[in-house]
Design a protein around this motif. Structure first.
Motif, PDB file in Angstrom:
ATOM      1  N   TYR A  50      17.535 -31.660  14.311  1.00 14.28           N
ATOM      2  CA  TYR A  50      17.853 -32.653  13.287  1.00 14.28           C
ATOM      3  C   TYR A  50      19.291 -32.461  12.815  1.00 14.28           C
ATOM      4  CZ  TYR A  50      17.849 -35.100   8.798  1.00 14.28           C
ATOM      5  OH  TYR A  50      18.152 -35.922   7.751  1.00 14.28           O
ATOM      6  N   ASP A  62      22.501 -34.677  10.189  1.00 18.46           N
ATOM      7  CA  ASP A  62      22.971 -35.885   9.517  1.00 18.46           C
ATOM      8  C   ASP A  62      24.453 -35.705   9.190  1.00 18.46           C
ATOM      9  OD1 ASP A  62      23.141 -38.364   8.378  1.00 18.46           O
ATOM     10  OD2 ASP A  62      22.243 -37.751   6.468  1.00 18.46           O
ATOM     11  N   ASN A 122      18.552 -40.402   8.700  1.00 14.53           N
ATOM     12  CA  ASN A 122      19.816 -39.775   9.092  1.00 14.53           C
ATOM     13  C   ASN A 122      20.617 -40.709   9.978  1.00 14.53           C
ATOM     14  OD1 ASN A 122      17.773 -39.447  11.008  1.00 14.53           O
ATOM     15  ND2 ASN A 122      18.704 -37.611  11.902  1.00 14.53           N
TER      16      ASN A 122
END
Length: 816
Positions: free
Chosen positions: A46, A48, A171
């Motif tokens: 993950y 962002d 995101n």
């Protein structure tokens, strides 16, 4: 519908509170069909912003979302608004997915051809869904250094979708460059394509290729190509979609490989110009050149494997397969230095089953050489054996026809006795001896005659003196032939034979006379292709008849295997004999019917029944000879039609056939000559023909009138009608071209507005006034010649402008 456990508990609690509280106001109904937001991962990581190589795959988690729709679609958006708005850049790229599949326990696969603007990528997007995940392809045509969001909608794509039916990723995504090099395997000189997507803009990239040649130990680096990145705006129905990319192509280098070399490697390198850093490398295979040469003499072994001897026979044909030579190039094949064949190569530098013929060479060892247009040679050892062979010319014909056998490569048999056999029979002994002789030279010829033989392709063989060992062979095709013996008969009850030769054995034929069945049963040829059918000369009408043999089995196209024409004379014909006995005479011939006067009676009979023949045409009258005497008839009565006139002779079609006659016989006269064509009036009507056909000659000219002499007499016409044109004037001599030839003349005077040109055929006069008014620059000079001249200086003016005026006058009047 799938609701997360936490969301479910909250919803139940709210329902309990509402059920206990007093209701003072009506509750508003919720309109949202999607709640929650998707989360995007790359390789289960993950971020962002999340860095994703363009055109690869991402993992999208929808497990915290509530979706009431039955299907959903994925969108890529350059802005993070909660709705879908195509005008602001939102584009869907995959779907529909069934919500039940996305949240189901078992994984399901999906594949889509992406819509515009991503269809240009030319690939299929693939996905695996289940347990709240959508894992699969992300678009390639995107910009670098720009934030994107993934959006989910549960209604079909449209220009605008409200936020209640849209989920936006938590995101952002930023795409990193993706580099693509193709193909994975390449032939020398084939195109290599290098491309980059989501690259920085503006920027330059150096692309290069390198590889190790077969005879070197270090890599060879080909020159680098400098390529700029571009910001590309692709228009679709909703506006512009922007992406950054570069693309270039170049020809693959030649590692000059051939067996037994192994596969080589071409390394493609991409360097970012501003940093000097190598951002991508890719290896492409280049296989070695391959030659496959099946050789029947060596158990179909291949020269390419270097393990077996390949033996080739002179004059024989072999199939050669090449691959991984110069892509789209050409090749030549040699035996040592003797050319064998040449041809074109396909996109992989190959050719499949290319037929070659081994030339006449002495027996021995040779280097089989294949050289492509890049100059790289592949060679291996072969043995060439001088194999005797024969040809026949012509290679087809009838029984009794002459043909020639040509022998080649008989060097090993010089001085030996050989025999020539023709396989003529369907039963033993099958063949017949045609010749025996001593071979005097490696090449020889022998003239022979086709023997009685069954039809079809028949072997012709050269054998040893005893006829046992076959040395060489080829085929001669025997054609069927049918003859009626005798070809001219009369109705006298005699036996007539239809004799056939060269027919196929075992094939049934249906005999017919005048296209009508002749026998109730079919007939067949014997083992040497012969057949004889007899019929009685009786009951035939006089004239031409046909005897034909059709295949007994009906197959389209249904046509005779062979046929023969025969003629029945009027001798012995009862009608003609009767007419003769009563001194019948022909009194009229009209429209294909003869009127016969027998005593006081008139009979109508066909022209064929009295053997009528057109003998001549004299002074517009046809002279016809019959078995009852000679009769004259008008041309109209025999439906005469003038077909053509050539070299002073007329060709005429009539009910009695075609005849040629002199032009005087049909009273032909020339009535007009124009544009190279003569119009001729005759007793048979008017016809047009070329001037050459009547030997037209220009004999004189008087002013603007030409006199023309022809085989049909003399005719006068204007110079315009023979297309007189002035083609040049040199040193006062005018050259005039007409349909009847070229005339040369001299401009002798200009008097009272008329130019006079003297030629060998006469004088041409041309009006000056029509010229001076039409041609700029001549009017003043012409006027000077037309006014009275009182001083001697006027003669100088005349001398000066005479040539100019003459040219224009003639061109205006003659060269129209």
């Amino acid at each position: 519908m799938r609701v997360a456990s936490k969301a479910l508990a909250t919803l139940l609690l709210a329902l309990m509170v509402l059920s206990l509280a007093p209701v003072a106001l009506p509750l508003s109904v919720a309109k949202a069909t999607i709640t929650g937001r998707p989360v995007v991962y790359y390789n289960n990581v993950y971020g962002d912003p999340l860095e994703v190589p363009a055109g690869t795959s991402v993992n999208i988690y929808l497990g915290e979302m509530s979706i009431t729709g039955a299907q959903l679609w994925l969108w890529l958006s350059p802005y993070g608004g909660a709705e879908i708005n195509r005008a602001l850049g939102d584009r869907w790229y995959a779907g529909p997915f069934y919500v039940g599949d996305v949240f189901g326990a078992a994984p399901k696969g999906y594949s889509f051809r992406p819509p515009e603007p991503f269809a240009e990528e030319g690939r299929t997007y693939t996905f695996t869904v289940g347990k709240g995940w959508i894992n699969g392809t992300i678009p390639l045509l995107v910009q670098g250094d720009v934030y994107y969001w993934i959006k989910v909608s549960d209604v079909s794509p449209r220009d605008y979708i409200p936020s209640t039916e849209v989920g936006v990723s938590t995101n952002r995504i930023t795409f990193t460059p993706r580099y693509v090099v193709s193909p994975d395997v390449v032939a020398p000189n084939a195109l290599i394509t290098v491309a980059g997507y989501a690259v920085p803009f503006p920027e330059y990239y150096n692309t290069s290729q390198s590889g190790t040649l077969f005879n070197r130990t270090t890599k060879v680096l080909w020159p680098r190509l400098l390529v700029p990145s571009k910001l590309i705006s692709k228009e679709d129905p909703w506006g512009l979609w922007n992406y950054t990319a570069f693309r270039t192509s170049f020809n693959a280098m030649d590692l000059m490989l051939r067996l037994p070399n192994g596969t080589g490697i071409i390394t493609v390198e991409i360097v970012q110009n501003s940093t000097g850093a190598t951002v991508f490398t890719y290896n492409i295979d280049q296989p070695p050149r391959v030659v496959q040469l099946p050789s029947p003499e060596s158990r179909d072994d291949y020269g390419a494997d270097y393990t077996n001897v390949v033996t080739l026979g002179t004059g024989k044909k072999y199939n050669v397969t090449l691959n991984w030579f110069s892509a789209g190039g050409s090749f030549q094949i040699f035996l040592n230095t003797t050319p064998v064949a040449s041809g074109a190569l396909n996109a992989t530098g190959g050719v499949y089953n290319f037929t070659i013929t081994i030339p006449d060479l002495a027996s021995g060892r040779y280097s089989f050489r294949v050289i492509d247009d890049l100059g790289v040679e592949y060679n291996f050892l072969v043995y060439v054996v001088m194999v005797p062979y024969i040809l026949v010319k012509p290679d087809r014909g009838y029984v009794g026809d002459s043909f020639t056998v040509i022998g080649k490569n008989f060097l090993d048999y010089v001085g030996q006795y050989v025999t020539i056999w023709f396989n003529n029979s369907a039963v033993p002994p099958y063949r017949v001896l045609l010749a025996n002789f001593t071979v005097r030279a490696p090449q020889w010829t022998m003239s022979l005659v086709v023997p009685r033989s069954v039809g079809g392709a028949r072997p012709v063989e050269v054998r040893d003196v005893k006829g046992v060992t076959k040395i060489a062979s080829t085929e001669f095709t025997v054609l069927p032939k049918l003859e009626v013996v005798p070809p001219v008969i009369k109705n006298d009850g005699s036996i007539v034979r239809a004799v056939g030769t060269g027919f196929e054995y075992g094939v049934a034929y249906a005999p017919k006379i005048d296209n009508q069945p002749f026998a109730l049963t079919s007939v067949s040829a014997n083992a040497t292709g012969d057949l004889v059918i007899c019929f009685v000369a009786a009951g035939f009408r006089p004239g031409l008849h046909v005897f034909s043999l059709y295949p007994a089995t009906f197959e389209l196209p249904y046509k005779p295997a062979s046929y023969a024409l025969f003629t029945v004379t009027t001798e012995g014909d009862p009608i003609v004999e009767f007419l003769k006995s009563i001194n019948a005479t022909v009194v009229e011939v009209k429209d294909g019917v003869a009127t016969v006067l027998a005593g006081q009676e008139e009979l109508k009979v066909s022209l064929e029944a009295i053997n009528a023949k057109l003998v001549s045409i004299e002074e517009g009258v046809a002279v016809i000879k019959t078995d009852l005497g000679t009769v004259k008839a008008s041309l109209d009565d025999i439906n005469a039609r003038l077909v053509s006139i050539e070299e002073g002779v007329a060709t005429i079609e009539t009910d009695l056939g075609t005849v040629k006659a002199s032009l005087d016989a049909i009273n032909a006269t020339v009535v007009e000559v124009k544009d190279g064509v003569a119009v001729i009036k005759t007793d048979l009507g008017t016809i047009q023909t070329s001037l050459d056909a009547i030997n037209a000659r220009l004999v004189s000219i008087d002013g603007t009138v030409a006199t023309i002499e022809t085989d049909l007499g003399t005719v006068k016409t204007s110079l315009d009608d023979v297309n007189a044109k002035l083609v040049s004037i040199e040193e006062g001599v005018a050259v005039i071209k007409t349909d009847l030839g070229v005339i040369k003349g001299t401009v002798t005077a200009i008097s009272e507005g008329v130019a006079v040109i003297k030629t060998d055929l006469g004088v041409v006069k041309t009006d000056l006034g029509t010229v001076k008014a039409a041609v700029p620059g001549v009017k003043a000079a012409a006027d000077a010649l037309l006014v009275p001249v009182w001083v001697a200086a006027a003669f100088a003016i005349i001398a000066t402008v005479l040539a100019i005026v003459s040219i224009v006058l003639i061109q205006r009047k003659i060269a129209k």
